[in-house]
Scaffold this active site. Sequence first.
Site, PDB file in Angstrom:
ATOM      1  CD  GLU A 382      -2.777  -0.892   2.107  1.00 33.28           C
ATOM      2  OE1 GLU A 382      -2.619  -0.486   3.138  1.00 33.28           O
ATOM      3  OE2 GLU A 382      -4.292  -1.446   1.858  1.00 33.28           O
ATOM      4  CD  GLU A 462      -4.735  -5.660   2.928  1.00 31.33           C
ATOM      5  OE1 GLU A 462      -5.328  -5.093   3.591  1.00 31.33           O
ATOM      6  OE2 GLU A 462      -3.447  -5.971   2.927  1.00 31.33           O
TER       7      GLU A 462
HETATM    8  C1  GAL Z   1      -4.847  -2.492   4.802  1.00 31.56           C
HETATM    9  C2  GAL Z   1      -3.454  -3.044   5.274  1.00 31.56           C
HETATM   10  C3  GAL Z   1      -3.590  -4.381   6.183  1.00 31.56           C
HETATM   11  C4  GAL Z   1      -4.558  -3.876   7.321  1.00 31.56           C
HETATM   12  C5  GAL Z   1      -5.801  -3.782   6.632  1.00 31.56           C
HETATM   13  C6  GAL Z   1      -6.948  -3.339   7.662  1.00 31.56           C
HETATM   14  O1  GAL Z   1      -4.736  -1.409   4.598  1.00 31.56           O
HETATM   15  O2  GAL Z   1      -2.762  -3.362   4.101  1.00 31.56           O
HETATM   16  O3  GAL Z   1      -2.239  -4.389   6.741  1.00 31.56           O
HETATM   17  O4  GAL Z   1      -4.128  -2.769   7.931  1.00 31.56           O
HETATM   18  O5  GAL Z   1      -5.664  -2.669   5.883  1.00 31.56           O
HETATM   19  O6  GAL Z   1      -8.284  -3.568   7.090  1.00 31.56           O
END
Ligand code: GAL
Length: 751
Positions: A382, A462
């Site tokens: 990210e 994610e």
């Molecule tokens: C993303 C990140 C993860 C975790 C997640 C929570 O932005 O890559 O490590 O923090 O959010 O939803």
Amino acid sequence: MRTLFPFNDGWIFTPGFNGTATDAVVDGTPVTLPHNAVDLPFAYFDEKSYCQEFTYQKRFVADSSWAGKEVSLVFDGAMADSVVYINGQQVVAHPDGYTPFEARLTTHLHAGENIITVKIDGSENPAIPPFGARLDYLTYAGIYREVWLRVTDAVYIENCKIETPNALADLKSVTLTADIANPQALDLTNSQLEIVLRDANGQEKGRTQAAVSGTQAHIALEGLQDIELWDIDNPALYILTLTLTTPAGVDETAIRFGFRTVEFTLDGFSLNGRIIKLRGLNRHQSFPYIGYALGRAAQERDADILKYELKLNIARTSHYPQSRWFLDRCDEIGLLVFEEIPGWQHIGNVAWQKASVENVRQMIRRDWNHPSIVIWGVRINESKDNHDFYEETNRVARALDSTRAISGVRCIPESELLEDVYSMNDFILGMEEIDGNRPRTALRPQKEVTGLNKLVPYLITEFNGHMFPTKIYDHEQRQAEHVLRHLEVLDAAYGDPQVAGAIGWCAFDYNTHKDFGSGDRICHHGVMDMFREPKFAAYAYASQCEPSEGVILKPVTFWTRGERNHGGVLPLIILTNCDEVVLESGSLPPRHFAPDRKRFPHLPHAPVMIYREDYPGQEFGHWGMGWQDVVFTGYVDGKPVTEVRFVANPVASQLELVADNQQIVAGDCVRLMARILDQVGNKLPYMFEPVSINIDGPAELVGPSNVSLSAGAVGFWLIARGPGDIVVNVSHARLGTTQVKIASTAGERHE
Ligand code: GAL
């Protein structure tokens, strides 16, 4: 000949570091590796407690037979910044918490006793990736993976890369590049390398040899017959034994690998030429109390949970290279892996970026023979674009491994694509709550995200997570919404051929910094809690497997009348891979329900949805009405295959205690779960009473011995410290004591 001794017992641990005392052992606590420098409470702690220096020391006697040989300590991993000394002399410094490193002892050994001192600095040093800004996970300090003492002849095989260039052909081949270490610069005339290929049963499949002159040897086996492909359903593994004969002696090592092809194209991900929709979750390698420092059995168990309980086909090692035991197990069980370098949103200065490029090199050189790994992540998770930095991570990754796709995980749309696969953390679902202009959307269209006018290989890495944190003790309606959100994204991914798959956030709840989570230092983002106890959303994934792999029937309810707003249990989601579900309750006639393929047209197994309209005027548990027991029966091919019952009047009836394994090897750890169940065996979701844990025998309890149940269950780990019988008693004031016996057998498990 090579010997590899576990070097994990008999360390002395002290907080702080006395720089002048590296050649004498100071007073401290005897510890065994893997070791966590500062154990943490389950929640609400000060995460700075491990951000300091620590010292590990160990005495050992150099064997006279080591004369002329190469002796090294191999550290599988220590957090975060390590310096190793022998007899007061510094031999190596390793400012990275996730990759292995070696301390060459050869020229420093004394006859008789020697002292190893390891200085560990657990600080979040901004010079070291991933540090330098905020971080949504903890990086527990300590020598948290195993250490090995390796003794070889003066010339030895340092590393090797195995490739299977024509894996889909009838006659297959193996090519090998071996790096040969010759630190004493001996003349290698008349040296040779022999390789022997065997299947998992030890049956020989081929052998060949080649002359060796320099520090790299190339050798190939061609025309191999009757070789099975490594696949997720049949993870066939082969072992290549390398024997290096030089004037210094003979070095032998064995590498396990598989024959398979992997590819990301516009059609998605293909394994051995077959498209597979990737269905996965992210995994942090942390555990309650002990952080990263659980050994082999816990690492393997996590892989088993992902594959066999959650029925996933891929895991992402967010956000760093994980334990070799985890990866080895993924190879063994056929669980695909997306592995990435350490990092979280922040890119440091040029020196930091160099360290990150070095992480790419170390990760790939450590893990390139794992058939389970199908893609490398070579961007900081990210982060913003940084052309020069990422050109370099890409260049290094491609030069080291031309057989796998590379990617880098982003959350910023229209970021520069240097890699093969555009990986996106798509948190659009939930945005409708803050952006009134956007309807509820599971995933954005690929081109909207990439900003490109062409399609590219595309993967969702994610979703959900912080957009809908859900605790295992959250109420039923919130958990049902959690389930729906996971189902909606999975359905969208299955329905879009431009998406190679979807890897959700995340498998297990994890401890984190104060800036994240629920203030309790926990991100309740898992489909399982920190003990790996499933929330309902776990079954959104599990129910996507075929009934032949396990029949799943999970009504998303506690079956109580007054739990939800207005009362009752409708609308009810039933997560299942059955063809139909029959509901019988009280005097209501049995009703058959089919999966709701209208609402979830793309899922392999849509859930059954029972709406208020299905029971007009006689809605279950309307406030003030009576409340009945229920039985749900799942049918496959017209036959009843499973049932789930709930009672209308649950009472605490039984204290259950289950160990993952009742036979372990000394040194291994094992998880136990204690649960309080009602009269038909359902966990009581709002049971928070305390239990006490008592251990008799050669084992150490990780965490406190008096704990409260969380949503009817609590887990704990034991580490066997020797052979013998371990008796575990868990007691509850009302339900008495339940016992489990675990046999710990002698011997250390080797590779
Ligand atoms: C993303 C990140 C993860 C975790 C997640 C929570 O932005 O890559 O490590 O923090 O959010 O939803």
